[in-house]
Design a protein around this motif. Structure first.
Motif, PDB file in Angstrom:
ATOM      1  N   UNK A  18       0.849  -1.189   0.000  1.00  0.00           N
ATOM      2  CA  UNK A  18       0.000   0.000   0.000  1.00  0.00           C
ATOM      3  C   UNK A  18       0.887   1.241   0.000  1.00  0.00           C
ATOM      4  N   UNK A  19       0.537   2.222  -0.799  1.00  0.00           N
ATOM      5  CA  UNK A  19       1.299   3.463  -0.814  1.00  0.00           C
ATOM      6  C   UNK A  19       0.397   4.609  -1.236  1.00  0.00           C
ATOM      7  N   UNK A  20       0.825   5.821  -0.906  1.00  0.00           N
ATOM      8  CA  UNK A  20       0.083   7.020  -1.265  1.00  0.00           C
ATOM      9  C   UNK A  20       1.083   8.120  -1.598  1.00  0.00           C
ATOM     10  N   UNK A  21       0.649   9.111  -2.337  1.00  0.00           N
ATOM     11  CA  UNK A  21       1.548  10.199  -2.722  1.00  0.00           C
ATOM     12  C   UNK A  21       1.840  11.138  -1.561  1.00  0.00           C
TER      13      UNK A  21
END
Length: 131
Positions: A18-21
């Protein structure tokens, strides 16, 4: 299909990324789950391992985060008849704690404060009836 007595063998596994900016609170970046299970006639057993990476609990102020954690569970069951069975389960078998850490910038060397939560292994056993 596996031959003979190996027919009831299963090996599930998964990986989640999972990743986000932007930095997100409570978002686990990596987790790995795997296990082995086996069923033969009236008996079934399993063992599972779950690992999660460390992750932040805040996005502002002093950084706080949960440390990585590996949890191992085992269990099984035995079916006496189509209506009655016995089961057991042991969760968090090796008493893996949950550690919440916080860095305090006002202290020399950025001291870490740690809050440790220990759940202890959870043992469950019983008899199941279907009516």
């Amino acid at each position: 299909c596996l031959p003979g007595a190996l027919r009831g063998l299963g090996v599930p596994a998964s990986y989640t990324r999972s990743y986000a900016s932007i930095r997100k609170a409570n978002m686990v970046p990596h987790s790995i789950n795997g296990g082995i299970n086996y069923s033969y006639r009236k008996m079934s057993v399993y063992a599972n391992a779950n690992w999660r990476d460390e992750y932040p609990t805040t996005v502002t102020g002093n950084p706080r985060f949960y440390r990585h954690r590996m949890n191992i569970d085992i269990g099984g069951s035995y079916r006496f008849t189509n209506r009655y069975s016995a089961f057991f389960a042991a969760r968090n078998l090796f008493n893996e704690p949950d550690d919440l850490e916080r860095y305090v910038p006002s202290t020399p060397g950025y001291a870490k404060l740690r809050q440790r939560t220990e759940f202890r292994p959870l043992l469950t056993a019983g008899i199941k009836g279907t009516f």
